[in-house]
Design an enzyme around this catalytic site. Structure first.
Site, short mmCIF file in Angstrom:
data_model
loop_
_atom_site.label_atom_id
_atom_site.label_comp_id
_atom_site.label_asym_id
_atom_site.label_seq_id
_atom_site.Cartn_x
_atom_site.Cartn_y
_atom_site.Cartn_z
N ILE A 44 0.89 -1.15 0.00
CA ILE A 44 0.00 0.00 0.00
C ILE A 44 0.93 1.21 0.00
CG2 ILE A 44 -0.27 -0.06 2.52
CD1 ILE A 44 -3.09 1.22 2.03
N GLU B 41 1.83 -7.43 7.04
CA GLU B 41 3.06 -7.38 7.84
C GLU B 41 3.54 -5.95 7.77
OE1 GLU B 41 5.15 -9.94 5.31
OE2 GLU B 41 4.37 -11.76 6.22
N ASN C 91 8.07 0.90 12.34
CA ASN C 91 7.25 1.84 11.58
C ASN C 91 6.00 2.20 12.40
OD1 ASN C 91 5.78 3.32 9.72
ND2 ASN C 91 6.21 1.94 8.02
N TYR D 119 -2.86 1.52 10.92
CA TYR D 119 -3.61 0.27 10.84
C TYR D 119 -4.45 0.04 12.09
CZ TYR D 119 -0.73 -0.72 6.76
OH TYR D 119 -0.12 -0.67 5.53
#
Length: 141
Positions: free
Chosen positions: A70, A100, A105, A112
């Site tokens: 993405i 994953e 990060n 998410y």
């Protein structure tokens, strides 16, 4: 605004491969890889806008979709394009979604989590640099 790339849309695939290499210089999918994905019914490639401001590549693993990539072009970040791509998935597909993400990060992990993804595991030393991968799942009820 969001559309799925159809088989052999060469113009779009060429644009996408250039963007992919720029965003992911060490792990980009080549034009040929993207073309093969577009031909494979187990992959879905969604783009945001004809100029490809962002994109989402999904792999159908029988009972779950996995986010392979993405990405949003640098100049279009913080405009909710990634969120819109994921909401499009959530509204139009019926399988759970898996991904994953690099353990370090924090921005992506928070993104998410805010969409309802839960951490379900960890892969130690998953990336070339020895960094761990966090496994996340969005369950579709």
């Amino acid at each position: 605004m969001i559309k799925e790339i159809k088989i052999n849309d060469e113009k779009i695939l060429e644009k996408l491969s250039v963007i992919e290499e720029k965003i992911f210089p060490e792990s980009f999918y080549s034009y040929e890889t993207l073309k093969n994905m577009s031909l494979d019914k187990n992959y879905k490639i969604l783009i945001f806008d004809e100029d490809i401001k962002g994109y989402l590549i999904l792999h159908d693993s029988y009972d779950i979709y996995e986010i392979m990539k993405i990405a949003v072009k640098q100049e279009y970040r913080n405009q909710k394009i990634g969120k819109k791509l994921l909401y499009y998935y959530i509204e139009n597909f019926d399988k759970n979604l898996f991904l994953e993400v690099r353990e370090n990060n924090q921005i992506a992990r928070k993104f998410y989590e805010n969409l309802g993804f839960l951490q379900v595991g960890k892969r130690k030393n998953y990336y070339n640099n020895g960094e761990n991968a966090i496994l996340m799942l969005l369950e579709k009820n």
